[in-house]
Write a protein that holds these residues in place. Structure first.
Motif, PDB file in Angstrom:
ATOM      1  N   ASP A 178       5.268  -1.579  -4.512  1.00 55.27           N
ATOM      2  CA  ASP A 178       4.533  -0.236  -4.690  1.00 55.27           C
ATOM      3  C   ASP A 178       4.782   0.864  -3.861  1.00 55.27           C
ATOM      4  OD1 ASP A 178       2.846   1.696  -5.990  1.00 55.27           O
ATOM      5  OD2 ASP A 178       1.111   0.701  -5.093  1.00 55.27           O
ATOM      6  N   TYR A 229       2.555   3.694  -0.399  1.00 57.63           N
ATOM      7  CA  TYR A 229       1.418   3.323   0.593  1.00 57.63           C
ATOM      8  C   TYR A 229       1.968   3.457   1.868  1.00 57.63           C
ATOM      9  CZ  TYR A 229      -2.535   0.161   1.051  1.00 57.63           C
ATOM     10  OH  TYR A 229      -3.858  -0.288   1.328  1.00 57.63           O
ATOM     11  N   GLU A 239       5.321   1.537   2.613  1.00 57.74           N
ATOM     12  CA  GLU A 239       6.291   1.668   1.633  1.00 57.74           C
ATOM     13  C   GLU A 239       6.034   3.077   0.956  1.00 57.74           C
ATOM     14  OE1 GLU A 239       5.448  -1.955   1.469  1.00 57.74           O
ATOM     15  OE2 GLU A 239       3.357  -1.310   1.060  1.00 57.74           O
ATOM     16  N   TRP A 244       2.237  -1.314  -8.459  1.00 58.51           N
ATOM     17  CA  TRP A 244       1.485  -2.412  -7.920  1.00 58.51           C
ATOM     18  C   TRP A 244       1.057  -3.592  -8.911  1.00 58.51           C
ATOM     19  CZ3 TRP A 244       0.272  -4.515  -3.564  1.00 58.51           C
ATOM     20  CH2 TRP A 244      -1.080  -5.331  -3.359  1.00 58.51           C
ATOM     21  N   SER A 247       4.750  -5.410  -0.297  1.00 57.55           N
ATOM     22  CA  SER A 247       3.961  -4.210  -0.487  1.00 57.55           C
ATOM     23  C   SER A 247       2.775  -4.207   0.228  1.00 57.55           C
ATOM     24  CB  SER A 247       3.984  -4.054  -2.083  1.00 57.55           C
ATOM     25  OG  SER A 247       3.650  -2.812  -2.586  1.00 57.55           O
ATOM     26  N   SER A 248       2.837  -4.707   1.467  1.00 59.42           N
ATOM     27  CA  SER A 248       1.645  -4.634   2.312  1.00 59.42           C
ATOM     28  C   SER A 248       0.252  -5.873   1.560  1.00 59.42           C
ATOM     29  CB  SER A 248       0.689  -3.355   2.395  1.00 59.42           C
ATOM     30  OG  SER A 248       1.676  -2.454   2.697  1.00 59.42           O
ATOM     31  N   ILE A 249       1.125  -6.909   1.256  1.00 58.46           N
ATOM     32  CA  ILE A 249       0.260  -7.781   0.323  1.00 58.46           C
ATOM     33  C   ILE A 249      -0.352  -8.937   0.991  1.00 58.46           C
ATOM     34  CG2 ILE A 249       0.281  -9.304  -1.694  1.00 58.46           C
ATOM     35  CD1 ILE A 249       3.340  -8.243  -2.536  1.00 58.46           C
ATOM     36  N   ARG A 293      -4.838 -15.406  -4.584  1.00 54.17           N
ATOM     37  CA  ARG A 293      -3.341 -15.280  -4.721  1.00 54.17           C
ATOM     38  C   ARG A 293      -2.581 -16.409  -4.753  1.00 54.17           C
ATOM     39  NH1 ARG A 293      -3.392  -9.290  -1.963  1.00 54.17           N
ATOM     40  NH2 ARG A 293      -4.173  -8.261  -3.680  1.00 54.17           N
ATOM     41  N   GLN A 348      -7.632   1.131  -4.807  1.00 57.41           N
ATOM     42  CA  GLN A 348      -6.325   0.893  -5.518  1.00 57.41           C
ATOM     43  C   GLN A 348      -6.848  -0.249  -6.351  1.00 57.41           C
ATOM     44  OE1 GLN A 348      -2.911   0.123  -3.770  1.00 57.41           O
ATOM     45  NE2 GLN A 348      -1.730   0.230  -5.744  1.00 57.41           N
ATOM     46  N   GLY A 404      -7.204  -3.731  -8.044  1.00 48.21           N
ATOM     47  CA  GLY A 404      -6.617  -4.968  -7.572  1.00 48.21           C
ATOM     48  C   GLY A 404      -6.229  -5.166  -6.338  1.00 48.21           C
ATOM     49  N   THR A 405      -6.867  -4.559  -5.334  1.00 50.79           N
ATOM     50  CA  THR A 405      -6.439  -4.683  -3.913  1.00 50.79           C
ATOM     51  C   THR A 405      -7.686  -5.503  -3.266  1.00 50.79           C
ATOM     52  OG1 THR A 405      -7.340  -2.492  -3.449  1.00 50.79           O
ATOM     53  CG2 THR A 405      -4.899  -2.605  -3.719  1.00 50.79           C
ATOM     54  N   THR A 406      -7.393  -5.716  -1.835  1.00 47.93           N
ATOM     55  CA  THR A 406      -8.505  -6.351  -1.214  1.00 47.93           C
ATOM     56  C   THR A 406      -9.584  -4.976  -1.026  1.00 47.93           C
ATOM     57  OG1 THR A 406      -7.282  -5.846   0.958  1.00 47.93           O
ATOM     58  CG2 THR A 406      -7.183  -8.173  -0.098  1.00 47.93           C
ATOM     59  N   ASP A 418      -6.254  -0.166   3.584  1.00 47.83           N
ATOM     60  CA  ASP A 418      -5.534  -0.912   4.795  1.00 47.83           C
ATOM     61  C   ASP A 418      -5.581   0.374   5.774  1.00 47.83           C
ATOM     62  OD1 ASP A 418      -5.568  -2.998   3.299  1.00 47.83           O
ATOM     63  OD2 ASP A 418      -3.475  -3.034   3.050  1.00 47.83           O
ATOM     64  N   GLU A 475      -6.955  -9.214   7.792  1.00 49.87           N
ATOM     65  CA  GLU A 475      -6.238  -9.756   6.796  1.00 49.87           C
ATOM     66  C   GLU A 475      -4.782  -9.786   7.522  1.00 49.87           C
ATOM     67  OE1 GLU A 475      -6.455  -7.118   3.475  1.00 49.87           O
ATOM     68  OE2 GLU A 475      -8.584  -7.416   3.382  1.00 49.87           O
ATOM     69  N   TYR A 479      -0.391  -9.801   5.955  1.00 50.32           N
ATOM     70  CA  TYR A 479       0.486  -9.462   4.975  1.00 50.32           C
ATOM     71  C   TYR A 479       1.607 -10.723   4.981  1.00 50.32           C
ATOM     72  CZ  TYR A 479      -0.875  -4.464   5.182  1.00 50.32           C
ATOM     73  OH  TYR A 479      -1.690  -3.281   5.126  1.00 50.32           O
TER      74      TYR A 479
HETATM   75  N1  ARG Z   1      -3.245  -5.152   1.557  1.00 52.61           N
HETATM   76  C1  ARG Z   1      -3.978  -4.860   0.410  1.00 52.61           C
HETATM   77  C2  ARG Z   1      -3.852  -6.041  -0.690  1.00 52.61           C
HETATM   78  O1  ARG Z   1      -3.017  -6.778  -0.439  1.00 52.61           O
HETATM   79  C3  ARG Z   1      -3.337  -3.465  -0.394  1.00 52.61           C
HETATM   80  C4  ARG Z   1      -2.066  -3.442  -0.517  1.00 52.61           C
HETATM   81  C5  ARG Z   1      -1.499  -2.358  -1.304  1.00 52.61           C
HETATM   82  N2  ARG Z   1      -0.097  -2.322  -1.488  1.00 52.61           N
HETATM   83  C6  ARG Z   1       0.514  -1.036  -1.892  1.00 52.61           C
HETATM   84  N3  ARG Z   1       1.712  -0.943  -1.653  1.00 52.61           N
HETATM   85  N4  ARG Z   1      -0.290  -0.260  -2.547  1.00 52.61           N
HETATM   86  O2  ARG Z   1      -4.652  -6.083  -1.751  1.00 52.61           O
END
Ligand code: ARG
Length: 271
Positions: A48, A51, A55, A88, A105-107, A113, A152, A154-156, A196, A223, A225
């Motif tokens: 996504d 961010y 990305e 996302w 995606s900074s996940i 998960r 956003q 569904g994010t942390t 983040d 956290e 990634y």
């Molecule tokens: N680190 C957070 C998560 O995993 C937010 C990540 C959002 N990433 C993005 N590309 N929008 O929930």
């Protein structure tokens, strides 16, 4: 007699050609197989790209620290890939149905998960922070009580907001991407954005005219990634090895310095 010679010549020509073709095939196999015999398919990687600095889109190119890490790691592991901006929510759908091979995606790697997906070893440390107008009185997570928070979906960041305001609280406004959450804050539809640290800090730095600041609450959880993989992914071992290698050989620190202007804390990653 003449006819016979012609036939014989044609015959040996065909045999010769056949031998040549099969020899070429053999050398081709030998070079593409290399030293390891694994067949390496071209990977589909989804993200996504809204961010920054992790990305984001630069014209039709996807750029950012995650993209640098991905490229170094997959080069190290010997995989060809295509990186696609899908958004996302679709990213999770694609990995669940195994349409994509990797999500970067900074996940954040989290227990929830992990029920549905596999993760690589961690490659980046992060924490949620609070983005507010410069003149806001909000100084901590607790101060967000009674306020409107944009996140956003569904994010942390959403999870942190829910931890403070409660689940299903309509004062948590959820957006498809983080850019939209920040726009909501800018137009006065929310008192804060929770996202983040790298992302909110970058936003404040690059947009001084927007008069925003970042508030840190160190009680928010730390956290990490990871690259997200479909459950049971066969490439996990290759990816993990390559991430460790790229961290060990200094490539990671170089890329980190270029984007963040400081040394990464590798101790946390090497744990
Ligand atoms: N680190 C957070 C998560 O995993 C937010 C990540 C959002 N990433 C993005 N590309 N929008 O929930």
């Amino acid at each position: 007699m003449k006819k016979k010679t012609l036939k014989a010549t044609l015959f040996s020509l065909v045999i010769g050609l056949l031998m040549l073709v099969s020899a070429c095939g053999a050398t081709e196999k030998a070079t593409s197989g290399g030293t390891d015999s694994k067949e390496k398919q071209k990977l589909r990687v989804v993200t996504d790209a809204a961010y920054a600095p992790m990305e984001s889109m630069d014209g039709d190119k996807i750029v950012g620290f995650d993209v640098d890490v991905l490229d170094a790691v997959l080069k190290e592991a010997g995989y060809d890939y295509e990186l696609v901006h899908v958004g996302w929510d679709p990213l999770f759908v694609e990995l669940k149905s195994k349409r994509a091979d990797i999500g970067i995606s900074s996940i954040t790697i989290d227990e929830d998960r992990k029920q549905t997906y596999d993760f690589s070893v961690p490659y980046f440390e992060s924490i949620n922070k609070i983005l507010v107008p410069e003149d806001s009185g909000i100084q901590s997570g607790a101060d967000l009580k009674g306020k409107t928070i944009a996140v956003q979906n569904g994010t942390t960041g959403q999870a942190v907001a829910e931890g403070i305001l409660g689940k299903n609280n309509k004062d948590i406004k959820k957006f498809e991407n983080n850019v939209l959450a920040i726009m909501e804050l800018l137009k006065g539809g929310a008192d804060a954005v929770v996202a983040d640290n790298a992302v909110v800090e970058e936003y404040v730095k690059n947009n001084p005219n927007k008069k925003l600041k970042v508030v840190t609450d160190s009680s928010f959880p730390s956290e990490f990634y990871g690259m997200m993989l479909p459950k049971g992914s066969k490439i996990k071992e290759d990816i993990d090895k390559a991430i460790k290698k790229v961290v060990e050989n200094g490539t990671y620190a170089n890329m980190y310095k270029k984007v963040f202007g400081s040394e990464p804390d590798l101790k946390e990653l090497e744990k």
